[in-house]
Enzyme design. Structure first.
Site, PDB file in Angstrom:
ATOM      1  N   ASP A 226      51.933  42.539  29.233  1.00 38.12           N
ATOM      2  CA  ASP A 226      51.123  41.544  29.939  1.00 38.12           C
ATOM      3  C   ASP A 226      49.948  41.192  29.024  1.00 38.12           C
ATOM      4  OD1 ASP A 226      49.316  40.184  31.500  1.00 38.12           O
ATOM      5  OD2 ASP A 226      49.210  41.692  33.103  1.00 38.12           O
TER       6      ASP A 226
ATOM      7  N   GLN B  53      45.065  38.608  28.899  1.00 33.05           N
ATOM      8  CA  GLN B  53      43.749  38.540  28.253  1.00 33.05           C
ATOM      9  C   GLN B  53      43.854  38.657  26.740  1.00 33.05           C
ATOM     10  OE1 GLN B  53      40.634  40.873  29.881  1.00 33.05           O
ATOM     11  NE2 GLN B  53      41.282  40.597  31.987  1.00 33.05           N
TER      12      GLN B  53
ATOM     13  N   GLU C 155      49.330  46.439  29.678  1.00 32.30           N
ATOM     14  CA  GLU C 155      48.445  45.557  28.897  1.00 32.30           C
ATOM     15  C   GLU C 155      48.236  46.204  27.528  1.00 32.30           C
ATOM     16  OE1 GLU C 155      44.665  44.620  31.299  1.00 32.30           O
ATOM     17  OE2 GLU C 155      45.637  46.204  32.432  1.00 32.30           O
TER      18      GLU C 155
ATOM     19  N   ARG D 290      32.109  44.903  30.326  1.00 30.48           N
ATOM     20  CA  ARG D 290      33.226  44.283  29.609  1.00 30.48           C
ATOM     21  C   ARG D 290      32.724  42.992  28.997  1.00 30.48           C
ATOM     22  NH1 ARG D 290      38.661  42.484  32.709  1.00 30.48           N
ATOM     23  NH2 ARG D 290      37.166  41.608  34.146  1.00 30.48           N
TER      24      ARG D 290
ATOM     25  N   TRP E 149      45.478  46.128  35.458  1.00 28.74           N
ATOM     26  CA  TRP E 149      45.358  44.965  36.345  1.00 28.74           C
ATOM     27  C   TRP E 149      46.477  43.999  35.967  1.00 28.74           C
ATOM     28  CZ3 TRP E 149      41.414  44.161  40.065  1.00 28.74           C
ATOM     29  CH2 TRP E 149      41.539  42.962  40.777  1.00 28.74           C
TER      30      TRP E 149
ATOM     31  N   LYS F 157      45.969  33.425  31.504  1.00 23.56           N
ATOM     32  CA  LYS F 157      44.547  33.100  31.295  1.00 23.56           C
ATOM     33  C   LYS F 157      44.218  32.350  30.002  1.00 23.56           C
ATOM     34  CE  LYS F 157      42.716  37.228  33.594  1.00 23.56           C
ATOM     35  NZ  LYS F 157      41.680  36.724  34.482  1.00 23.56           N
TER      36      LYS F 157
HETATM   37  C1  LIG Z   1      45.908  41.675  32.262  1.00 18.79           C
HETATM   38  C2  LIG Z   1      45.963  40.789  33.479  1.00 18.79           C
HETATM   39  N1  LIG Z   1      47.143  40.429  33.981  1.00 18.79           N
HETATM   40  C3  LIG Z   1      47.242  39.619  35.037  1.00 18.79           C
HETATM   41  C4  LIG Z   1      46.121  39.154  35.680  1.00 18.79           C
HETATM   42  C5  LIG Z   1      46.246  38.296  36.878  1.00 18.79           C
HETATM   43  O1  LIG Z   1      46.023  36.977  36.529  1.00 18.79           O
HETATM   44  P1  LIG Z   1      45.715  35.899  37.663  1.00 18.79           P
HETATM   45  O2  LIG Z   1      44.407  36.281  38.238  1.00 18.79           O
HETATM   46  O3  LIG Z   1      45.712  34.622  36.893  1.00 18.79           O
HETATM   47  O4  LIG Z   1      46.826  35.983  38.645  1.00 18.79           O
HETATM   48  C6  LIG Z   1      44.864  39.489  35.193  1.00 18.79           C
HETATM   49  C7  LIG Z   1      43.655  38.999  35.862  1.00 18.79           C
HETATM   50  O5  LIG Z   1      42.556  39.438  35.659  1.00 18.79           O
HETATM   51  C8  LIG Z   1      44.775  40.328  34.061  1.00 18.79           C
HETATM   52  O6  LIG Z   1      43.601  40.705  33.566  1.00 18.79           O
END
Ligand SMILES: Cc1ncc(COP(=O)(O)O)c(C=O)c1O
Length: 436
Positions: free
Chosen positions: A235, A238, A202, A399, A130, A264
């Site tokens: 990324d 989280q 991620e 989760r 994500w 976040k």
């Molecule tokens: C790992 C990761 N990157 C990016 C995003 C996207 O972030 P946003 O919803 O603030 O655009 C999320 C959202 O859940 C995420 O979990």
């Protein structure tokens, strides 16, 4: 229209919670009906230092009295200070920062920088990832929200996620040896039209079901990128700022990315994201005319909140606390697993933890309907978790990402609720079977 509250709202997901929240503090929410709910997702995995932490409230209040927002070419003290604090937290090679608002935005910037710097456009993402729902990130947003919106960004390619419990290439069984990565890159090479630009990943795949890559994964990925002149984008929306028991996820994998995006967890609930890269890449892009002006780039108010978040994490020792409480949560969940056949897998790192419900441990058939019922029952008993999809789109992974300030006794409360919820759902199911 089944729900009066939906009269004016556009429904953007499966539905809305069956309550209205009146206030939030620490790990707890209080509804307008007076129910207290333990928030095991820190809001949308943002409020890592707890909801409405007094230091964030103070920082925001100060901004309200001084300056909230500015023209994008004007800078303020909080923005300068936050850029410096961020640079001091990461490896020396990541020494240029842009401050924006959301995770998708921070990742879009990462993609734009990678493309401009390399002059190439093919971006490789991991399945089950994500990264956000703007056009570029949505093309690599494979854990959900991918279908139904027209063509993906040209050059979007994928690698199989290192999902050891359900190996994507049916090779490993519970412990990934990175064959999926090598096999995946073989496919990427064959599909590429010769413009391989970057990989985005991620450190722990969260929305994809808490998939923790094996320790050697990112070093191998780094090597594969280097061999092809590709950049590595991590990324840490989280995983940044303590969630995995290290300040950043990449620290425990022994790699440094070329571009890092955080969001976040940096704002602690206030919309704040940042993209970091090297002076060399920044210089090159600037020379080529790089532009990313948005309404809220370099805004003072979120930057002030970000500074408060970093202060609290450092002063309250929350990184080490996340490591310890994460181990405690995992050990308590493993105890539950010994009692409940339906808990097929318990996995996670730090305070980013998941359990996967199955119909039977041998076949590992995902427990879709019981998974949803257990989630509903937990919520009824005062525990909020996220339910995410495992294989075949089944909703059977829970989760958990409580605030890093969670106490052992709050973890015990959550464990009791999960235990009782599983028993209640199983009892109701056997009653239904008995009565035909
Ligand atoms: C790992 C990761 N990157 C990016 C995003 C996207 O972030 P946003 O919803 O603030 O655009 C999320 C959202 O859940 C995420 O979990």
């Amino acid at each position: 229209m089944s729900d009066e509250r939906e009269r004016f709202l556009l429904r953007y997901s499966r539905g809305f919670a069956p309550f209205i929240v009146a206030r939030a503090s620490g790990a707890w929410l209080e509804t307008t009906d007076g129910q207290r709910i333990l928030d095991f997702t820190s809001g949308q995995i943002c409020s890592t230092i707890g909801h409405n932490h007094p230091r964030i409230v103070e920082a925001v209040q100060q901004s309200l009295e001084t300056v909230i927002h500015l023209n994008s070419w004007m800078l303020s003290q909080p923005v300068l200070e936050l850029a410096e604090r961020l640079v001091r937290l990461v490896p020396a090679s990541l020494n240029r920062v842009i401050l924006v608002n959301t995770g998708a935005e921070a990742n879009e910037i990462a993609l734009r920088i990678a493309k401009m710097h390399t002059g190439r456009f093919e971006i490789v993402g991991l399945t089950r990832s994500w990264h956000g729902l703007q056009a570029g990130t949505a093309s690599l947003n494979l854990a959900g929200g991918h279908a139904g919106y027209g063509p993906a960004m040209p050059g979007s390619l994928t690698l199989p996620a290192p999902y050891a419990y359900r190996c994507p290439i049916r090779h490993c069984n519970g412990s990934c040896d990175c064959t999926c990565l090598d096999a995946g890159f073989d496919l990427v090479d064959q599909q590429s039209i010769g413009s391989l630009c970057a990989v985005i990943a991620e450190p722990v795949l969260s929305a994809g079901g808490i998939i923790v890559p094996p320790p050697q994964y990112f070093q191998r990925l780094r090597q594969l990128c280097d061999e092809r002149g590709m950049l590595l984008i991590l990324d840490e929306a989280q995983t940044g700022f303590g969630r995995l028991g290290t300040m950043f996820g990449f620290e425990s994998f022994g790699v440094a990315p070329d571009i890092l995006s955080v969001s976040k967890t940096l704002g602690g609930g206030v919309p704040l994201g940042a993209t970091l890269t090297s002076a060399e890449i920044e210089e090159d892009c600037y020379g080529k005319g790089f532009m990313h002006v948005t309404s809220h780039v370099s805004d003072p108010l979120p930057a002030a909140a970000g500074l408060a978040v970093i202060d609290v994490i450092e002063q309250e020792g929350l990184v080490e606390q996340a490591r310890q409480r994460g181990e405690y949560l995992l050990s308590r969940l493993r105890e539950l697993q010994e009692r409940h056949e339906q808990i097929g897998d318990v996995r996670g790192k730090g305070l980013l933890v998941g359990i996967e419900l199955v119909e039977d441990r041998e076949t590992r058939a995902p427990a879709d309907a019981p998974g949803i019922a257990v989630g509903d029952e937990c919520l009824r008993r005062g525990l909020s978790m996220n339910i995410v999809r495992s294989t075949g789109g089944m909703l059977n992974c829970f989760r958990m990402a409580p605030p890093l300030s969670i106490t052992e006794s709050e973890i015990d409360t959550a464990i009791t609720i999960i235990d009782e919820a599983i028993m209640a759902v199983l009892a109701a199911r056997s009653h239904r079977h008995a009565t035909g």
